[in-house]
Structures are given as C-alpha cells and as structure tokens.
Design an enzyme around this catalytic site. Structure first.
Site, PDB file in Angstrom:
ATOM      1  N   ALA A 109       0.190   3.967 -17.373  1.00  0.00           N
ATOM      2  CA  ALA A 109       2.372   4.496 -17.962  1.00  0.00           C
ATOM      3  C   ALA A 109       2.406   5.514 -16.595  1.00  0.00           C
ATOM      4  O   ALA A 109       3.740   6.530 -17.197  1.00  0.00           O
ATOM      5  CB  ALA A 109       2.159   4.917 -18.951  1.00  0.00           C
ATOM      6  N   ASP A 110       1.962   6.201 -15.308  1.00  0.00           N
ATOM      7  CA  ASP A 110       2.433   6.926 -14.970  1.00  0.00           C
ATOM      8  C   ASP A 110       1.992   6.621 -13.029  1.00  0.00           C
ATOM      9  O   ASP A 110       2.138   7.972 -12.573  1.00  0.00           O
ATOM     10  CB  ASP A 110       1.473   8.281 -15.568  1.00  0.00           C
ATOM     11  CG  ASP A 110       2.196   9.563 -14.544  1.00  0.00           C
ATOM     12  OD1 ASP A 110       3.553  10.037 -14.221  1.00  0.00           O
ATOM     13  OD2 ASP A 110       2.245  11.054 -14.381  1.00  0.00           O
ATOM     14  N   LEU A 111       2.274   5.510 -12.524  1.00  0.00           N
ATOM     15  CA  LEU A 111       1.494   4.721 -11.920  1.00  0.00           C
ATOM     16  C   LEU A 111       3.338   5.113 -10.257  1.00  0.00           C
ATOM     17  O   LEU A 111       3.251   4.517 -10.307  1.00  0.00           O
ATOM     18  CB  LEU A 111       1.429   3.837 -11.691  1.00  0.00           C
ATOM     19  CG  LEU A 111       0.502   3.154 -10.569  1.00  0.00           C
ATOM     20  CD1 LEU A 111      -0.105   4.033 -10.210  1.00  0.00           C
ATOM     21  CD2 LEU A 111       0.393   1.277 -10.746  1.00  0.00           C
ATOM     22  N   ASN A 115       0.588   9.526  -7.091  1.00  0.00           N
ATOM     23  CA  ASN A 115      -1.539   8.774  -8.237  1.00  0.00           C
ATOM     24  C   ASN A 115      -1.815   7.727  -7.727  1.00  0.00           C
ATOM     25  O   ASN A 115      -2.504   6.896  -8.241  1.00  0.00           O
ATOM     26  CB  ASN A 115      -0.735   8.257  -9.642  1.00  0.00           C
ATOM     27  CG  ASN A 115      -0.237   9.875 -10.891  1.00  0.00           C
ATOM     28  OD1 ASN A 115      -0.746  10.725  -9.848  1.00  0.00           O
ATOM     29  ND2 ASN A 115       0.404   9.197 -11.252  1.00  0.00           N
TER      30      ASN A 115
END
Length: 189
Positions: A109-111, A115
C-alpha cells in the site's frame, strides 16, 4: 466544531481511524516482517522480483532486521534506459502490481518510487512493507472490471466498479463524484 456539515461529508473520523490503524501497523516491525514473508511466498518463482530476507531471530516490535539491498532508484535508472527498455520496465512494474491486486489479493500500500530498487542484474527489489492492504474476491472482481472499463474508455462503467469497491457515506453526492471522475478520465484519455 466549526464546520460540522463539511466534517460529516468528509468523514474525518473514519479518515483519522484509518490513519491511526495504518500508523500503528507501520510501527509494528514483527507485523512487517510477517508481511514480507507473505509477499516472498506470493512472489516465489518470479526470479526478477526480490523481497529482502528477514532475520526473524533479530526482529522485535521496534526493530526490523533484514537483508541489505542496494540498487538504483527509478529516477537514477530511467535516464540510462532506452525507450524500449523503459516500456518493458513499466510493463513489468504494472504486472507486479496487478499480481498483487488480482492474483494474490494482498498489495503493497506504499509502493512509490522510493520503495523500489533496481538491482545491477536487472531484478526489482520491493521495500518497506509496513503498509499493505487486502482485497476480498468481490473487490478483486470489481477491480478487474474497473480496469477493463477504463481501458475501453467506458467511463460510466468504470465508475460503477470503482464505487463498488468503497463504502458509501449516507450524504454522498454520487453524481457530483461521477462528474469529477469523468472530468479526470476525459483529460486522461
């Protein structure tokens, strides 16, 4: 207190609750280590995707110990790639995301570009699994139908499937939301 009607329409309480839940989730490194293992299993057999190894005996709720990964960031690698290589890379990144959303039902959910590392040997490393989400089979079905409708420029149908993946507020103005959605879709097309 100053704008109660606006606050209700924004659903601030649910927004803060979700922020709180994700923040606590991101701060629990045992949970993140377990999430990394889950993604490692999901990507087993995909030789070009790297999820860092976790050293579980050294993991605590406040400490995550994992394999060191070095590589280049997206902003560093793209200037060195040909147009054909950029296209191949963007397709591969999309395949990775679609696998998460459609096949696995669990997604990073934080790509964002910070990252993702691109390794010297061409593999893609995914990092920072503190935030993840899960989709039910029904949500995955609507997600697929949303993408298909979008690809076919069927804005009303895409919107229908997008909304089916959400929780509707009692005071929601779905028609106003659709108008904004259509405006964004038209400019995208």
């Amino acid at each position: 207190r100053l704008f109660p009607k606006k606050a209700r329409s924004l659903n601030l309480i649910a927004g803060f609750q979700e922020f709180w839940r994700y923040t606590l989730q991101e701060l629990d490194f045992v949970l993140e280590a377990n999430t990394m293992e889950r993604f490692r299993r999901n990507f087993a057999g995909q030789q070009d995707v790297v999820i860092p190894l976790v050293y579980h005996d050294l993991v605590k709720p406040w400490v995550l110990t994992m394999q060191r990964i070095t590589g280049q960031r997206l902003s560093e690698i793209t200037p060195t790639l040909s147009t054909k290589e950029r296209k191949r890379l963007s397709h591969r990144l999309l395949e990775i995301e679609m696998k998460m959303f459609i096949s696995d039902g669990v997604f990073h959910a934080d790509l964002h570009p910070g990252n993702i590392f691109f390794l010297e040997d061409g593999r893609i490393a995914l990092l920072d699994f503190g935030m993840y989400g899960e989709l039910s089979q029904e949500h995955r079905d609507h997600f697929i139908l949303y993408w298909l409708a979008g690809l076919q420029h069927q804005t009303r149908r895409a919107f229908y499937h997008l909304v089916r993946q959400t929780t509707r507020l009692k005071d929601a103005n779905e028609e106003a939301y659709y108008k904004k959605f259509k405006s964004l879709a038209d400019s995208f097309y």
